[in-house]
Design an enzyme around this catalytic site. Structure first.
Site, PDB file in Angstrom:
ATOM      1  N   LYS A  76      15.681  56.615 -21.844  1.00  0.00           N
ATOM      2  CA  LYS A  76      16.396  55.613 -20.883  1.00  0.00           C
ATOM      3  C   LYS A  76      17.437  56.520 -20.171  1.00  0.00           C
ATOM      4  CE  LYS A  76      14.167  52.620 -21.094  1.00  0.00           C
ATOM      5  NZ  LYS A  76      12.870  52.894 -20.769  1.00  0.00           N
ATOM      6  N   SER A  77      17.357  57.634 -20.095  1.00  0.00           N
ATOM      7  CA  SER A  77      18.434  58.444 -19.139  1.00  0.00           C
ATOM      8  C   SER A  77      18.191  58.703 -17.859  1.00  0.00           C
ATOM      9  CB  SER A  77      18.692  59.631 -20.122  1.00  0.00           C
ATOM     10  OG  SER A  77      19.248  59.490 -21.380  1.00  0.00           O
ATOM     11  N   THR A  79      14.304  59.304 -17.228  1.00  0.00           N
ATOM     12  CA  THR A  79      12.947  60.026 -17.517  1.00  0.00           C
ATOM     13  C   THR A  79      12.037  59.938 -16.495  1.00  0.00           C
ATOM     14  OG1 THR A  79      13.299  59.348 -19.675  1.00  0.00           O
ATOM     15  CG2 THR A  79      11.502  60.584 -19.078  1.00  0.00           C
ATOM     16  N   THR A  80      11.664  58.522 -16.051  1.00  0.00           N
ATOM     17  CA  THR A  80      10.879  58.182 -15.078  1.00  0.00           C
ATOM     18  C   THR A  80      11.207  58.747 -13.554  1.00  0.00           C
ATOM     19  OG1 THR A  80      10.794  56.035 -16.201  1.00  0.00           O
ATOM     20  CG2 THR A  80       9.443  56.085 -14.229  1.00  0.00           C
ATOM     21  N   TRP A  81      12.577  58.430 -13.421  1.00  0.00           N
ATOM     22  CA  TRP A  81      12.992  59.079 -12.160  1.00  0.00           C
ATOM     23  C   TRP A  81      12.822  60.632 -11.982  1.00  0.00           C
ATOM     24  CZ3 TRP A  81      18.821  58.390 -10.590  1.00  0.00           C
ATOM     25  CH2 TRP A  81      19.027  58.631  -9.149  1.00  0.00           C
ATOM     26  N   HIS A 135      10.997  64.066 -25.078  1.00  0.00           N
ATOM     27  CA  HIS A 135      12.119  63.455 -25.426  1.00  0.00           C
ATOM     28  C   HIS A 135      12.634  64.148 -26.767  1.00  0.00           C
ATOM     29  CE1 HIS A 135      12.259  59.975 -23.077  1.00  0.00           C
ATOM     30  NE2 HIS A 135      11.169  59.464 -23.590  1.00  0.00           N
ATOM     31  N   ARG A 157      22.904  61.113 -19.299  1.00  0.00           N
ATOM     32  CA  ARG A 157      23.432  59.546 -18.603  1.00  0.00           C
ATOM     33  C   ARG A 157      24.539  59.190 -19.649  1.00  0.00           C
ATOM     34  NH1 ARG A 157      19.465  53.920 -17.685  1.00  0.00           N
ATOM     35  NH2 ARG A 157      21.251  53.212 -16.261  1.00  0.00           N
ATOM     36  N   SER A 165      20.360  49.852 -21.483  1.00  0.00           N
ATOM     37  CA  SER A 165      18.898  50.311 -21.205  1.00  0.00           C
ATOM     38  C   SER A 165      17.800  50.268 -22.359  1.00  0.00           C
ATOM     39  CB  SER A 165      18.843  51.235 -20.437  1.00  0.00           C
ATOM     40  OG  SER A 165      17.751  51.731 -19.908  1.00  0.00           O
ATOM     41  N   TYR A 224      22.240  61.312 -14.387  1.00  0.00           N
ATOM     42  CA  TYR A 224      21.913  60.350 -13.780  1.00  0.00           C
ATOM     43  C   TYR A 224      22.889  59.806 -12.692  1.00  0.00           C
ATOM     44  CZ  TYR A 224      20.094  55.608 -13.170  1.00  0.00           C
ATOM     45  OH  TYR A 224      19.448  54.323 -12.710  1.00  0.00           O
TER      46      TYR A 224
END
Ligand code: A3P
Length: 320
Positions: A76-77, A79-81, A135, A157, A165, A224
């Site tokens: 939730k920091s 990752t996807t971005w 992770h 983040r 998140s 982030y």
């Protein structure tokens, strides 16, 4: 596929049974392994991904290639971005002219860069991709990641936003599973004690921060918040580190930032019905803002988390 994962679970069963155990955010407990907490076995929707046995198996069996670049994060920091940005940069000829067949316009970034702790990766020896995600905490990375001098990009983040998140993410998974929601107070109690998957969140950040100070040419440490504030400068840094520096003024950076923006990725994920069997595509795109945690946390909770952050990150020059 299942057979290999089942054999991993079986192989480490006895070792896991000796580990300290704690109740967790869903009905499955967490186990403390080498200072960090993980789930055990097939814990969610029959998924063994990210389980403690998988961490043990990776430590024993995973052989990193010197060309591998690891995208590391606490969940939730961002990752996807990060996956989207790194993939777009490394495959940038695909971006030219807003190519409609670009993978990021048709699929979720998680399919473009696999996690090494997941079942599809572990059970598919043909996976041939220099970009890999994890992770895992720095100290638990398979030894060959360090000995092969692999490059690592880490995104941290603010733990308050990570927590909120995470709490939303977990409740989304629980509601899809028809399970009762997790109360904010209960989640807070665990998270602030450091009992969260791959946690504590703070120790996770510290490991990579120290590594980035000791080996700056091999570990790039981003945040982030900085990426939100000044995406151009951070994406430039990332591209240079990955070995694909940008030429000034040709608009490529802007194109990549737009392609990987929260708005664009969420739009694509909504249109893409081809989701993960356990985690819906849109679960990875909630608000994408800095500081949303103030809308949920009490002043007391904020004080507790800020105090931990201040103490833990003291002297490490981490800013949000
Ligand atoms: P919020 O829940 O605060 O909205 P991860 O990818 O590590 O699972 O992190 C998920 C968080 O990153 C979520 O935060 C999500 O909305 C946000 N996010 C996803 N894609 C993003 C993007 N392209 N830009 C900014 N934030 C993004």
């Amino acid at each position: 596929r299942k057979i290999k994962m089942a054999s991993i679970i079986e192989k480490y069963k006895d070792r896991v049974s000796t580990l300290p155990k704690h109740t967790s955010w869903i009905k499955h407990p967490l186990y403390k392994y080498e200072g960090f907490w993980f789930h055990q076995g097939f814990w969610f929707h029959s998924e063994a991904s990210f389980s403690v046995e998988v961490v043990m198996a990776l430590q024993e069996e995973f052989v990193a290639q010197p060309t591998n670049v690891f995208l590391a994060t606490y969940p939730k920091s961002g990752t996807t971005w990060l996956k989207a940005l790194a993939f777009a940069i490394a495959n940038r000829t695909m971006c030219k002219g807003s190519n409609p067949t670009h993978p990021l316009l048709t699929t979720n970034p998680h399919y473009c860069v696999p996690f090494i702790e997941t079942e599809p990766f572990l059970t598919n020896p043909c996976y041939n991709n220099d970009l890999l995600a994890t992770h895992l905490p720095y100290t638990l990375l398979p030894k060959s990641v360090i000995s092969s001098n692999c490059r690592i990009v880490y995104v941290c983040r603010n733990p308050k936003d990570v927590f909120i998140s995470f709490w939303h993410f977990v409740n989304k998974l629980l509601s899809d599973d028809m399970s009762p929601e997790m109360k904010l107070e209960d989640a807070f109690e665990l998270f602030s004690k450091g009992v969260s998957p791959n946690g504590s969140c703070w120790d996770h950040v510290i490991g990579y921060r120290k590594a980035s100070i000791e080996r700056p040419d091999k570990v790039l440490f981003l945040s982030y918040e900085e990426m939100k504030k000044d995406p151009k400068s951070e994406v430039k840094k990332l591209a240079t580190f990955l070995g694909y520096p940008f030429e000034e003024g040709d608009g490529e950076i802007e194109e990549i930032i737009k392609l990987c923006s929260f708005k664009k990725l969420r739009e694509v994920s909504k249109a893409n019905k081809d989701g993960h069997k356990a985690i819906p595509n849109d679960a990875f795109f909630r608000k994408g803002e800095v500081g949303d945690s103030v809308n949920y946390l009490t002043p007391e909770m904020i004080e507790v988390l800020d105090k931990i952050t201040l103490e833990k990150f003291n002297g490490l020059d981490i800013s949000f």
